[in-house]
Every structure is written in C-alpha cells, then in structure tokens.
Enzyme design. Structure first.
Site, PDB file in Angstrom:
ATOM      1  N   ASN A  85       6.442   1.546   6.389  1.00  0.00           N
ATOM      2  CA  ASN A  85       5.432   0.648   5.841  1.00  0.00           C
ATOM      3  C   ASN A  85       4.082   0.751   6.544  1.00  0.00           C
ATOM      4  O   ASN A  85       3.050   0.474   5.938  1.00  0.00           O
ATOM      5  CB  ASN A  85       5.937  -0.800   5.923  1.00  0.00           C
ATOM      6  CG  ASN A  85       4.838  -1.810   5.695  1.00  0.00           C
ATOM      7  OD1 ASN A  85       4.359  -1.990   4.567  1.00  0.00           O
ATOM      8  ND2 ASN A  85       4.408  -2.459   6.771  1.00  0.00           N
ATOM      9  N   SER A 137       0.671   3.226  -2.413  1.00  0.00           N
ATOM     10  CA  SER A 137      -0.391   2.407  -3.006  1.00  0.00           C
ATOM     11  C   SER A 137      -0.659   2.847  -4.432  1.00  0.00           C
ATOM     12  O   SER A 137      -0.539   4.028  -4.773  1.00  0.00           O
ATOM     13  CB  SER A 137      -1.676   2.536  -2.179  1.00  0.00           C
ATOM     14  OG  SER A 137      -2.773   1.962  -2.862  1.00  0.00           O
ATOM     15  N   TYR A 153      -7.949   7.645   1.957  1.00  0.00           N
ATOM     16  CA  TYR A 153      -6.800   6.732   1.920  1.00  0.00           C
ATOM     17  C   TYR A 153      -5.934   7.033   0.695  1.00  0.00           C
ATOM     18  O   TYR A 153      -4.713   7.175   0.796  1.00  0.00           O
ATOM     19  CB  TYR A 153      -7.275   5.285   1.881  1.00  0.00           C
ATOM     20  CG  TYR A 153      -6.170   4.273   1.685  1.00  0.00           C
ATOM     21  CD1 TYR A 153      -5.385   3.853   2.751  1.00  0.00           C
ATOM     22  CD2 TYR A 153      -5.909   3.735   0.417  1.00  0.00           C
ATOM     23  CE1 TYR A 153      -4.377   2.928   2.570  1.00  0.00           C
ATOM     24  CE2 TYR A 153      -4.900   2.813   0.226  1.00  0.00           C
ATOM     25  CZ  TYR A 153      -4.138   2.407   1.308  1.00  0.00           C
ATOM     26  OH  TYR A 153      -3.126   1.491   1.117  1.00  0.00           O
ATOM     27  N   VAL A 186      -2.334  -6.584  -2.740  1.00  0.00           N
ATOM     28  CA  VAL A 186      -1.425  -7.517  -2.075  1.00  0.00           C
ATOM     29  C   VAL A 186      -2.210  -8.203  -0.970  1.00  0.00           C
ATOM     30  O   VAL A 186      -2.906  -7.538  -0.193  1.00  0.00           O
ATOM     31  CB  VAL A 186      -0.202  -6.790  -1.475  1.00  0.00           C
ATOM     32  CG1 VAL A 186       0.733  -7.791  -0.801  1.00  0.00           C
ATOM     33  CG2 VAL A 186       0.543  -5.997  -2.539  1.00  0.00           C
ATOM     34  N   THR A 188      -2.892  -9.113   2.238  1.00  0.00           N
ATOM     35  CA  THR A 188      -2.523  -8.838   3.619  1.00  0.00           C
ATOM     36  C   THR A 188      -3.819  -8.773   4.430  1.00  0.00           C
ATOM     37  O   THR A 188      -4.901  -9.044   3.909  1.00  0.00           O
ATOM     38  CB  THR A 188      -1.778  -7.501   3.747  1.00  0.00           C
ATOM     39  OG1 THR A 188      -2.685  -6.419   3.484  1.00  0.00           O
ATOM     40  CG2 THR A 188      -0.609  -7.426   2.769  1.00  0.00           C
TER      41      THR A 188
END
Length: 250
Positions: A85, A137, A153, A186, A188
C-alpha cells in the site's frame, strides 16, 4: 472472512488506506505486521489493533525491505497476505526541469519497493498459498495532460498494474493470487503531505456520484480480494472511483 491467525503485512500502515487495512484485518483475527516510517502515527494505529507487529521502515530502502520480511518470519513464522500500500506523490513536468527527480522518487517507492517486497515474500506466500494485494490508482487510466505535474505518479501506478498482472501469471501455478486495486479520490493525507495541496472538494465534483471514498471502503475491497470469497480472482485491476472515470464521458 477466514483471516483468523493469518499473517498480513501492510505497508504504509501509519495512516489512510494502510491504517484502515491494518485495523480491518486485525478485527477479523489476523496477525498484522504494520510497516511505516512515522513511529508516532504507527503507534496510534497499533493501539486500534490486536497486538500487531510494528516495523518502522522505509520500503524504498532494500535493507529495510529485507528486515520487514525477516522480522515477520522471525516473530510470526509465515506470510499469508502482503498488502503493498505504501506510496508517495511527487510533482514534476517536462518543462519544469524536475521531472527526473519526480520520476526517481515515485518509482523508488511506488514500483521498485513493491517488486522488492514481492520477490522477498513470494517463497513464503507459496508455502501458505497466500496472496498479494497492490494499491494503485485510477490515474493509471487517465492521461495527465490536464494535470501534467502528476505524470510520473500516474506512470508509476500504471507500471504497478502491469507488474501485478505479470506477478499473478508467474505465481498462479503455485496457488498464489495477485490483484491490484485502483482507487479514485480517497480522503487520506497524501495530498496534505505534498506541495500544491488541492482541496478534496475539487475531486468530489469530478466524480459521477459526487462523493469521495473513505479509507475503510478500500480496506473492505482489500479484504474481500484477500479472502477465499475471491479464490477465483487473480491478475485483475479493480477500479473503485465513484465514477471518476465515467465522469469524463458524461
């Protein structure tokens, strides 16, 4: 869900999706190995779990990666599930002059560390007929022309998707499953930890369902894919994005 006494390694377990995954598995009776860099945050999440093994480590460091596996075997004797993760976000584009710096940072953690840990854990997973869940992702499916600062990314996560399928093909004859989850927005702290923070509400408006996911939603999917309920599922890339991809066609 059949996780009692299963040994589950969760990287990036100090916050966000990783924390929710660690707590979720622990609540189902698993013996959780929590990996992260922030000792105080790890301790906070560990307090919500049942006697986890806490390993402070940087997954992008080869010696730390080896130590994660070695300590797991030393203390718990086996590995049943590996949840890759941990991930980082680094901004860069072709014209800024910092694209290679961005590439090196994200590839070290988002891809190379996953490859390293998967290689180190594979023999133990074969022994237990275990499985691997990678967290990728939804950006892997989106050209980054409108947000070029995230191109590296997205590239690292796209490579992760392909590696997951390749690992699944290689390990399938040994009874080991490998699946990848591709979340959309999400809530976070990944954006808070990066320069150029974008308001989460901006992402909400880009989804068809006009909502953002919470880490616990991703944890539930992780646990399903890791369970015997998903025993026929391997080599897949699961999108859970509140219609983020769909939105571009509406």
């Amino acid at each position: 869900m059949g996780f009692k006494d299963k040994v589950v390694i969760v990287t990036g377990a100090s916050s966000g999706i990783g924390a929710a995954v660690a707590v979720g598995f622990s609540s189902e009776g698993a013996r959780v190995v929590m990996v992260g860099r922030n000792e105080s945050k790890l301790a906070s999440v560990a307090a919500r779990c049942n006697q986890p093994l806490v390993v402070k480590a940087d997954v992008g460091n080869d010696e730390d990666a080896r130590r994660i596996i070695d300590q797991t075997i030393e203390h718990l004797g086996q590995i049943d599930i590996l949840v890759n993760n941990a991930g980082v976000l680094a901004y860069g584009n072709l014209l800024s002059g910092n694209l290679i710096e961005s590439y090196d940072k994200v590839m070290r953690v988002n891809l190379r560390a996953v490859v390293m840990l998967t290689a180190l854990a594979s023999s133990y997973l074969i022994n237990t007929k275990g499985n691997i869940i990678n967290i990728s992702s939804v950006s892997t499916f989106c050209p980054q022309s409108g947000n070029a600062n995230m191109s590296m990314y997205a590239a690292s996560k796209a490579a992760l998707n392909h590696f997951g399928m390749s690992a699944a093909a290689e390990l399938a004859p040994y009874g080991v499953r490998v699946n990848t989850i591709c979340p959309g927005p999400v809530v976070t702290n990944i954006l808070h930890n990066s320069p150029g923070f974008v308001n989460w509400n901006d992402f909400k408006e880009k989804t068809a369902l006009k909502r953002l996911s919470q880490p616990e939603e991703i944890a539930e999917l992780v646990m399903f894919l890791a369970s015997d309920k998903a025993k026929a599922i391997t080599g897949t890339n699961h999108v859970t994005d509140n219609g983020y991809l769909l939105r571009s066609h509406l």
